[in-house]
Design a protein around this motif. Sequence first.
Motif, PDB file in Angstrom:
ATOM      1  N   LEU A   1     -44.213   9.312 102.201  1.00 44.03           N
ATOM      2  CA  LEU A   1     -43.775   8.024 102.726  1.00 44.03           C
ATOM      3  C   LEU A   1     -44.937   7.035 102.803  1.00 44.03           C
ATOM      4  N   ALA A   2     -46.117   7.507 103.156  1.00 39.40           N
ATOM      5  CA  ALA A   2     -47.287   6.628 103.207  1.00 39.40           C
ATOM      6  C   ALA A   2     -47.586   6.046 101.836  1.00 39.40           C
ATOM      7  N   VAL A   3     -47.389   6.838 100.795  1.00 37.43           N
ATOM      8  CA  VAL A   3     -47.606   6.361  99.433  1.00 37.43           C
ATOM      9  C   VAL A   3     -46.537   5.337  99.050  1.00 37.43           C
ATOM     10  N   THR A   4     -45.294   5.594  99.444  1.00 35.07           N
ATOM     11  CA  THR A   4     -44.209   4.656  99.151  1.00 35.07           C
ATOM     12  C   THR A   4     -44.450   3.302  99.794  1.00 35.07           C
ATOM     13  N   TYR A   5     -45.057   3.293 100.982  1.00 36.50           N
ATOM     14  CA  TYR A   5     -45.313   2.049 101.697  1.00 36.50           C
ATOM     15  C   TYR A   5     -46.523   1.280 101.176  1.00 36.50           C
ATOM     16  N   SER A   6     -47.319   1.883 100.296  1.00 38.13           N
ATOM     17  CA  SER A   6     -48.555   1.209  99.903  1.00 38.13           C
ATOM     18  C   SER A   6     -48.747   1.080  98.391  1.00 38.13           C
ATOM     19  N   ILE A   7     -48.651   2.173  97.650  1.00 37.62           N
ATOM     20  CA  ILE A   7     -49.021   2.166  96.238  1.00 37.62           C
ATOM     21  C   ILE A   7     -48.166   1.211  95.391  1.00 37.62           C
ATOM     22  N   PRO A   8     -46.836   1.166  95.527  1.00 40.43           N
ATOM     23  CA  PRO A   8     -46.071   0.235  94.690  1.00 40.43           C
ATOM     24  C   PRO A   8     -46.532  -1.211  94.834  1.00 40.43           C
ATOM     25  N   PHE A   9     -46.842  -1.639  96.063  1.00 35.79           N
ATOM     26  CA  PHE A   9     -47.289  -3.014  96.280  1.00 35.79           C
ATOM     27  C   PHE A   9     -48.660  -3.258  95.666  1.00 35.79           C
ATOM     28  N   ALA A  10     -49.536  -2.251  95.772  1.00 34.90           N
ATOM     29  CA  ALA A  10     -50.869  -2.399  95.185  1.00 34.90           C
ATOM     30  C   ALA A  10     -50.791  -2.469  93.662  1.00 34.90           C
ATOM     31  N   LEU A  11     -49.968  -1.621  93.050  1.00 35.89           N
ATOM     32  CA  LEU A  11     -49.836  -1.633  91.590  1.00 35.89           C
ATOM     33  C   LEU A  11     -49.210  -2.939  91.108  1.00 35.89           C
ATOM     34  N   ALA A  12     -48.228  -3.439  91.867  1.00 35.02           N
ATOM     35  CA  ALA A  12     -47.582  -4.680  91.455  1.00 35.02           C
ATOM     36  C   ALA A  12     -48.555  -5.845  91.454  1.00 35.02           C
ATOM     37  N   SER A  13     -49.470  -5.867  92.422  1.00 32.81           N
ATOM     38  CA  SER A  13     -50.438  -6.965  92.493  1.00 32.81           C
ATOM     39  C   SER A  13     -51.413  -6.925  91.323  1.00 32.81           C
ATOM     40  N   ILE A  14     -51.569  -5.776  90.703  1.00 33.78           N
ATOM     41  CA  ILE A  14     -52.463  -5.648  89.549  1.00 33.78           C
ATOM     42  C   ILE A  14     -51.708  -5.899  88.251  1.00 33.78           C
ATOM     43  N   PHE A  15     -50.481  -5.380  88.144  1.00 27.03           N
ATOM     44  CA  PHE A  15     -49.719  -5.489  86.910  1.00 27.03           C
ATOM     45  C   PHE A  15     -49.173  -6.891  86.656  1.00 27.03           C
ATOM     46  N   SER A  16     -49.059  -7.710  87.666  1.00 24.01           N
ATOM     47  CA  SER A  16     -48.451  -9.023  87.478  1.00 24.01           C
ATOM     48  C   SER A  16     -49.427 -10.126  87.838  1.00 24.01           C
ATOM     49  N   SER A  17     -49.213 -11.288  87.295  1.00 21.06           N
ATOM     50  CA  SER A  17     -49.980 -12.455  87.691  1.00 21.06           C
ATOM     51  C   SER A  17     -49.449 -12.951  89.017  1.00 21.06           C
ATOM     52  N   SER A  18     -50.228 -13.758  89.698  1.00 25.53           N
ATOM     53  CA  SER A  18     -49.733 -14.367  90.926  1.00 25.53           C
ATOM     54  C   SER A  18     -48.606 -15.330  90.584  1.00 25.53           C
ATOM     55  N   ALA A  19     -47.597 -15.352  91.451  1.00 25.02           N
ATOM     56  CA  ALA A  19     -46.450 -16.236  91.229  1.00 25.02           C
ATOM     57  C   ALA A  19     -46.843 -17.677  91.494  1.00 25.02           C
ATOM     58  N   GLY A  20     -46.350 -18.598  90.650  1.00 23.98           N
ATOM     59  CA  GLY A  20     -46.652 -19.998  90.859  1.00 23.98           C
ATOM     60  C   GLY A  20     -46.143 -20.503  92.200  1.00 23.98           C
ATOM     61  N   SER A  21     -45.062 -19.902  92.722  1.00 24.68           N
ATOM     62  CA  SER A  21     -44.523 -20.312  94.015  1.00 24.68           C
ATOM     63  C   SER A  21     -45.180 -19.591  95.171  1.00 24.68           C
TER      64      SER A  21
END
Length: 513
Positions: A419-439
């Motif tokens: 559960l600790a991984v579910t609460y953290s790793i997806p968000f960290a990976l998303a911030s690396i895999f995607s550019s910052s949103a213009g909004s």
Amino acid sequence: MEKGNKGVGKLNVCSSLEVEQPLPKSKLWKICMVASIAAGVQFGWALQLSLLTPYVQLLGIPHRFASFIWLCGPISGMIVQPVVGYYSDNCTSRFGRRRPFIAAGAALVTIAVFLIGFAADLGRASGDPLGKGSKPRAIAVFVVGFWILDVANNMLQGPCRALLADLSGGKAGRMRTANAFFSFFMAVGNILGYAAGSYSKLYKVFPFSKTPACDIYCANLKSCFFIAIFLLLSLTTLALTVVRENEIPEKEEQEIDEKLAAGSKSKVPFFGEIFGALRDLPRPMWILLLVTCLNWIAWFPFFLYDTDWMAKEVYGGQVGDGRLYDLGVHAGALGLLLNSVVLGFMSLAVEFLGKKIGGVKRLWGVLNFVLAVCMALTVLVTKMAEKSRQYNAAGVLMAPSSGVKIGALSLFAVLGIPLAVTYSIPFALASIFSSSAGSGQGLSLGVLNLAIVVPQMLVSIVGGPWDDLFGGGNLPGFVVGAVAAAASGVLALIMLPSPPADAKPGATMGGFH
């Protein structure tokens, strides 16, 4: 995806989303104070997860329909969080971009908790009968309060996470620290909530909570919500009073004004932006959304029915029997308390373990298999409980043996690790895999949130009928969760790209946090 440390350009991520200008970095204690709001929010969530499913059945909603009540969470998450995120990104209030939405969310939580806690009393005052059986007016009050509560929680969580990103000033290290604090305070809120839920005499602190329409179980729930209101309002007031938002750079303020002027031509401008963000998502992000979706399909059956499973399958109780079922619910709350303790410690160790095991991608994949095994073991624990049923001299069913209790509680505790991984790793990976949103941060969070709310909607709609198809109970949903967790683990290990070893602040400033 090219690995390197030359900034966003080296990530080879194609997206039409623009990179936000980083705000000045704030002091760590400010980040800690804002993150502490998560404890107040999660205290209420812990009460929902541990006590509300049994409560709605006590109000007269059958098990097969109880899961539909939880549809309000994903629906509000899919709509409210992107809307609030969009308008908080573009808010020009003198009180700040995020703080007005956080304050409004806290006020709505107070109203919602009052409606839920006093649903039985309000229903009785409107004509509901006493005793067992369906209480339609109480159910109506409860459903309205529950929907308001989920809307309010989404109003709180999105801006809180976005404010943490703003206070981090775009610094990768500070972002990781902020996320660690947020996850830690979520665990603290869980611990407090489950501890309150597992204490069966809390109503004595608030003797007025017990009424002819509200029995001891109901009075305990009502008392827990009194504490939840106090905790959330205290933490929110303190954080919003002491912590000031960073000034928006003049260039970004001009962009906001232009965006608002252009968006005024559309009734709901954020939908175009979020659809555009989805259209331009790079392949790693789509894989991440798929893995996250399967991961949450595995989690939601357990989140919805964990205490109900403990009360029915492990303790052998029935809804409304007033003894074994209540004991099972409180034992389940104790299990969730243990789960949260493990979650708290594990939240601070995720980055360290990721380095030791060969990367966060591998850590997530391996722990998804741990989740699958634990979900499958609920079948074994249930069979052990059924085989060891004992009755006293009067023919009354007794509580399960110590071995069965230990086995069930051990599952709860071990599940705190994945559960600790579910609460953290997806968000960290998303911030690396995607550019910052213009909004901005808020809208970006809405994109990743879709991979969470869609499976929740699926489980809420299909869960009850699926369980009934196999004779009722909670095990059919848990077995599906085990299969989904295993599939998520396979995809994480085989298809999910490894993130760069050291992302620059510009890469980690993506809105997923």
